[in-house]
Design an enzyme around this catalytic site. Structure first.
Site, PDB file in Angstrom:
ATOM      1  N   TYR A   1      -0.534   5.862  -3.603  1.00 30.09           N
ATOM      2  CA  TYR A   1      -0.425   4.626  -4.377  1.00 30.09           C
ATOM      3  C   TYR A   1      -1.158   4.726  -5.717  1.00 30.09           C
ATOM      4  O   TYR A   1      -0.937   3.899  -6.600  1.00 30.09           O
ATOM      5  CB  TYR A   1      -0.988   3.437  -3.604  1.00 30.09           C
TER       6      TYR A   1
ATOM      7  N   HIS B   1       0.514  10.454   6.083  1.00 33.76           N
ATOM      8  CA  HIS B   1       1.441   9.514   5.439  1.00 33.76           C
ATOM      9  C   HIS B   1       2.896   9.736   5.856  1.00 33.76           C
ATOM     10  O   HIS B   1       3.624   8.789   6.144  1.00 33.76           O
ATOM     11  CB  HIS B   1       1.307   9.610   3.921  1.00 33.76           C
TER      12      HIS B   1
END
Length: 290
Positions: free
Chosen positions: A37, A99
């Site tokens: 992010y 992730h």
């Protein structure tokens, strides 16, 4: 682990810092971010500022981040973890996730997470975006079972088969994209249920996720919505309402790992996977807490 928290995907460092401070002020205790992010420095600053402003201790919060796809592998994951701790201004993590299941690397990455877990640097470990086959790969060679699998989960994507498999293992489902976007929020039936409870469509959907047994981490940068999203404890959806929302299930994930450019079977047109560094990242790396 709290069953409700704040997500910060697609937030700049300033937006992440501000929303983290706002959420913690209003009682949130779970914060979810990721290296991908590009806003860990903002999250780290927001955490430290909120702890000071609200007279809280580190142990009062539950902080999650994830090993980026480009950092996967045993040694590289361990090195990346230390850098992520620095960005987050923390000495340990409550939950560390893989992730995505990067081909040929996610089992070695899991070994790195187990090492960090046994060393006490991470209090819980898990995965994200792992289907049943990928989970079985990890379980076949693991000494610690993943405690969480963070998946896209909402009325449109309910992961029925995977959820049942995870429940059988005692593994928690954590929902990313828990509101389901405009299609779910604008659904006439959902809006009618919301009107019956004097709630918003978003609150009804988050209540549905909760009653289904999923941990939810909706993202918002607006104080009014951050507060409203958490106000789902004062009503209960009936069995009929739950069943009606379950009928919305399409099991169509908005994105899945075969589409990524780093997946061995993907085409060159696959989704590019990179850290989305924001222009304000340097500002928050060393920003002083007031």
């Amino acid at each position: 682990m709290p069953v409700f928290g704040l997500g910060v995907w697609k937030s700049s460092n300033k937006e992440a810092a501000d929303s983290v401070q706002t959420a913690i002020k209003h009682g949130y205790r779970l914060i979810d971010t990721a290296k991908q992010y590009g806003n860990q420095p903002g999250v780290g600053y927001g955490i430290q500022q909120a702890l000071k402003d609200n007279h809280l201790n580190r142990k009062d919060l539950f902080i999650t981040t994830k090993i980026f796809n480009g950092d996967q592998g045993y040694e590289s994951a361990l090195a990346a973890f230390e850098e992520q701790l620095k960005e987050l201004r923390l000495t340990y993590l409550d939950l560390l996730l893989i992730h995505w299941p990067v081909d040929g690397k996610y089992v070695d990455t899991w070994r790195a997470l187990e090492k960090l877990y046994h060393e006490g640097k991470v209090r819980a470990i898990g995965v994200s975006n792992f289907d049943e086959s990928k989970l079985k790969d990890v379980l076949a060679s693991s000494t610690v079972m993943p405690q969480v699998n963070q998946m896209e989960f909402n009325p449109l994507v309910q992961e029925d088969g995977l959820f049942e498999y995870m429940n059988g293992l005692g593994m928690a489902m954590e929902a990313w994209g828990p509101l389901g976007g405009g299609e779910a929020l604008s659904n006439k039936m959902v809006q009618e249920i919301a009107q019956n409870h004097d709630k918003s469509a978003a609150q009804v959907i988050l209540r549905f996720d909760y009653q289904m047994g999923a941990i939810t981490i909706p993202k918002s940068a607006h104080e009014e919505r951050i507060v409203a999203n958490s106000q789902i404890d004062d009503f209960v959806l009936s069995d009929a309402e739950m069943a009606a929302i379950q009928e919305l299930n399409q099991e169509k994930r908005s994105i899945w790992y075969p589409a990524f450019a780093w997946h061995a079977g993907s085409e060159e047109t696959g989704v590019k996977d990179q850290v989305s560094y924001w222009d304000d990242v340097d500002e928050y790396l060393n920003k002083t807490v007031d």
